[in-house]
Write an enzyme that holds these catalytic residues in place. Structure first.
Site: not given
Ligand SMILES: Cc1ncc(COP(=O)(O)O)c(C=O)c1O
Length: 395
Positions: A60, A113, A185, A210
């Protein structure tokens, strides 16, 4: 790496992070499923537990396969430290919950997001954290919101799903002037196309699910930055427990070895597809930062090395047209994902902004007739032909 000259990102994608865990001549990092790591005596164990000797205690906290993944991303982002999570949302929520306390203020944009947006609209206000969400393109408004003082500026660029671009260097300078920590991000751009830390951000994070993994077969998240900041976020994660699984780490590591090849292809295909869509009579608007007509093209040119593999577009005929076109696409999964080797499409109502209702999407300026198109690594000509036949049906 043992060479003195810094290797190019494509070479790092293949080699970085791997060497320390290659065992008995193996050329691939093993998947270490062990939950705990044993020691011959208490002193050797204590030395690792107290950080005097490198090693692992409990998965963990840290794990060899997971560490190799963190190390690869760390080197690609040019960061001093990195830590990973079970998903992108775990990376985002753990970061915000580490950095913010009741009475604090975070400044962000309306176009994050959908899951991130929910943290700002629902979870952080519950903790008495004030969330100032500005219009994404309005840099002056973001600068003005920073002035009353805030602890964190949280940015996502390009944004999901309308591909707005935010000037990281400009806003990082404004945030630092009021003592705020800047988090970016970088999921859509990837470290190949954009380096937020070099542009002034303090922390860069990814949904590794992604483009980093790229094969839509593993969830994961990762954050990189200065050791003190990353250590605080790591501590929150080790206690709250959203650890990346070793098998997922292995899949992400393997996927990342082709990151530069995939991104090269996806950048080039997305550009051609955006140009094609822009000229198509049933398409009313195309959102892609590589297009000179894009509202933030100049900022994108300044801070990105490539414009990414995701674009979106709206159709004449509204949501009914979306409903008609999507099933006609032969080379696209209709699915809530992006950044994969296969092309993936969907409307925000079922993908990025499924967590929000139609009114909340409208408030964020997301048209219901929008299709998000995440370009895979198929031959561009086949994707263009596929779009042609699907769109021609509704002409
Ligand atoms: C720009 C962005 N950040 C974060 C996330 C969240 O990621 P996760 O689905 O791996 O939790 C996504 C998911 O589509 C995303 O497009």
């Amino acid at each position: 790496m043992t060479t003195s000259k810094s290797p190019a990102p494509g070479t790092l994608a293949v080699w970085a992070g791997e060497e320390s865990y290659l065992m008995q001549g193996a050329t691939q990092v093993p998947v270490v499923h062990s939950v705990a790591f044993g020691y011959p005596d208490v002193d050797a164990w204590l030395a690792v537990a107290q950080g005097r000797t490198p090693g692992h205690i409990y998965s963990r906290n840290t794990n060899p396969t997971v560490h190799a993944f963190e190390e690869k991303v760390r080197q690609l982002e040019g960061a001093a430290a990195a830590t990973s999570f079970a998903s992108g949302m775990a990376a985002i929520s753990n970061t915000l919950f580490t950095l913010l306390a009741p009475g604090d203020r975070v400044v962000s944009v309306k176009d994050t997001y959908g899951g991130t947006n929910k943290l700002f609209l629902e979870f952080l206000p519950r903790m008495h954290v004030e969330c100032a969400l500005c219009d994404t393109g309005d840099h002056e408004a973001i600068e003005a919101a920073l002035k009353p003082g805030c602890q964190v500026l949280y940015l996502e660029t390009p944004t999901n799903p309308t591909l707005k671009v935010i000037d990281i260097a400009r806003l990082a300078a404004a945030a630092h002037a009021v003592g705020a920590i800047v988090v970016v991000d970088n999921t859509f751009a990837t470290p190949l196309n954009q380096s937020p830390l070099a542009l002034g951000a303090d922390l860069v994070l990814h949904s590794a699910t992604k483009f980093l993994g790229g094969h839509a077969d593993a969830l994961g998240g990762v954050i990189c930055g200065a050791p003190e900041l990353v250590a605080r976020i790591y501590h929150y994660r080790e206690i709250t427990g959203a650890a990346l699984d070793p098998m997922a780490a292995y899949l992400l590591l393997r996927g990342m070895k082709t990151l530069h090849l995939r991104i090269r292809q996806q950048n080039a295909s997305a550009m051609q597809i955006a140009e094609f869509l822009q000229a198509h009579p049933v398409v009313t608007q195309v959102f892609y930062p590589g297009l000179p007509s894009h509202q933030h093209h100049e900022i994108a040119r300044k801070q990105m090395r490539g414009f990414g593999g995701v674009l979106s577009f709206t159709l004449r005929g509204g949501f009914e047209a979306v409903r008609a076109v999507l099933p006609r696409l032969r080379y696209a999964h209709l699915a809530a994902n992006l950044g994969a080797v296969e092309t993936v499409v969907g409307p925000p109502a079922t993908t990025s902004h499924v967590e929000l209702n139609a009114d909340e999407r409208a408030a964020m300026g997301i048209p219901e007739s929008l299709i998000r198109y995440s370009v895979g690594i198929e031959e561009t000509a086949d994707l263009l032909a596929d779009l042609t036949q699907a769109l021609d049906e509704i002409e």
